[in-house]
Design an enzyme around this catalytic site. Structure first.
Site, PDB file in Angstrom:
ATOM      1  CG  ASN A  21       9.579 -35.886 -71.664  1.00 22.69           C
ATOM      2  OD1 ASN A  21       8.519 -36.368 -72.059  1.00 22.69           O
ATOM      3  ND2 ASN A  21      10.222 -34.936 -72.314  1.00 22.69           N
ATOM      4  N   GLY A  25       4.871 -38.524 -86.682  1.00 29.73           N
ATOM      5  CA  GLY A  25       6.102 -39.132 -87.163  1.00 29.73           C
ATOM      6  C   GLY A  25       7.250 -38.158 -87.382  1.00 29.73           C
ATOM      7  CB  ILE A  26       7.578 -34.481 -87.054  1.00 29.63           C
ATOM      8  CG1 ILE A  26       6.548 -34.182 -88.147  1.00 29.63           C
ATOM      9  CG2 ILE A  26       8.710 -33.462 -87.078  1.00 29.63           C
ATOM     10  CD1 ILE A  26       5.789 -32.896 -87.948  1.00 29.63           C
ATOM     11  N   GLY A  27       9.114 -36.474 -85.105  1.00 26.46           N
ATOM     12  CA  GLY A  27      10.233 -36.782 -84.211  1.00 26.46           C
ATOM     13  C   GLY A  27      11.046 -37.954 -84.733  1.00 26.46           C
ATOM     14  CE1 TYR A  38       8.825 -27.975 -77.628  1.00 26.60           C
ATOM     15  CE2 TYR A  38       9.199 -26.446 -79.422  1.00 26.60           C
ATOM     16  CZ  TYR A  38       8.430 -26.872 -78.360  1.00 26.60           C
ATOM     17  OH  TYR A  38       7.275 -26.209 -78.029  1.00 26.60           O
ATOM     18  CB  VAL A  39       8.158 -31.793 -82.687  1.00 25.36           C
ATOM     19  CG1 VAL A  39       6.976 -31.581 -83.629  1.00 25.36           C
ATOM     20  CG2 VAL A  39       9.333 -32.437 -83.422  1.00 25.36           C
ATOM     21  CE1 TYR A  95       5.889 -31.258 -73.021  1.00 20.33           C
ATOM     22  CE2 TYR A  95       8.202 -31.887 -73.002  1.00 20.33           C
ATOM     23  CZ  TYR A  95       6.863 -32.237 -72.997  1.00 20.33           C
ATOM     24  OH  TYR A  95       6.504 -33.571 -72.956  1.00 20.33           O
ATOM     25  CD  GLU A  96      13.629 -30.122 -71.717  1.00 23.97           C
ATOM     26  OE1 GLU A  96      14.543 -29.344 -71.349  1.00 23.97           O
ATOM     27  OE2 GLU A  96      13.832 -31.094 -72.451  1.00 23.97           O
ATOM     28  CE1 TYR A 127      14.131 -39.202 -78.229  1.00 25.33           C
ATOM     29  CE2 TYR A 127      14.119 -38.919 -75.860  1.00 25.33           C
ATOM     30  CZ  TYR A 127      14.150 -38.385 -77.129  1.00 25.33           C
ATOM     31  OH  TYR A 127      14.200 -37.023 -77.298  1.00 25.33           O
TER      32      TYR A 127
END
Length: 169
Positions: free
Chosen positions: A128, A99-101, A90-91, A30-31, A135
């Site tokens: 990102n 809402g997991i993060g 990471y999700v 992903y990154e 955040y």
């Protein structure tokens, strides 16, 4: 999309090393940093469970691992107290936006308070935007005055020998 109510967050165990490493590889993809991965499941297992260099959380939903977080203790000399550095959260993309993060960040904040830490810190890649917006929504602020610096193995070896600066790039 999976909701936070459907997910559980638990400490990783030694038996999770392979699973956790697979999730790390997903984050690296992903990154756009897959070629930077140098470790393997055994190095990860030793680092987390023998050296205790960091802690890991596994995020699960429906009996499946859908993400992870890795963090470790830091120290603030000005505060004279400890904090948490969040190395990775990471999700999997298909489980985001439920809402997991946020649940993971709340879990880490509660852990920081429980342990008497005064800071919860992390960094994000400049490109990102989804992460940076997320955040900011948590109330985190970007520390523009600070630059992250790093010596990797070759530089550490050179410095330990008193060999001066790196060759020109």
């Amino acid at each position: 999309m999976t909701s936070a109510a459907e997910a559980t967050i638990r400490p990783a165990t030694e038996a999770d090393a392979e699973l956790l490493f697979g999730l790390i590889l997903e984050l690296a993809e992903y990154e756009k940093l897959a070629d930077a991965v140098r470790g393997d499941p055994q190095v990860l297992r030793r680092s987390l469970f023998e050296q205790r260099a960091a802690e890991a959380l596994i995020i699960e939903a429906g009996g499946e691992a859908i993400g992870y977080a890795i963090f470790f203790t830091t120290f603030s000399t000005f505060e004279c107290r400890s904090g948490i550095w969040l190395e990775d959260v990471y999700v999997r993309p298909e489980h985001r936006r439920g809402g997991i993060g946020r649940a993971v960040m709340e879990h880490l904040a509660a852990l920081a308070l429980e342990r008497g830490h005064v800071r919860l810190e992390w960094c994000a890649l400049e490109w990102n935007e989804p992460a940076l917006k997320f955040y900011a929504g948590l109330g985190a602020r970007v520390l523009d005055d600070w630059r992250m610096l790093r010596l990797e193995r070759e530089g550490i070896q050179r410095l330990s020998r008193g060999a001066g600066s790196a060759p020109p790039a």
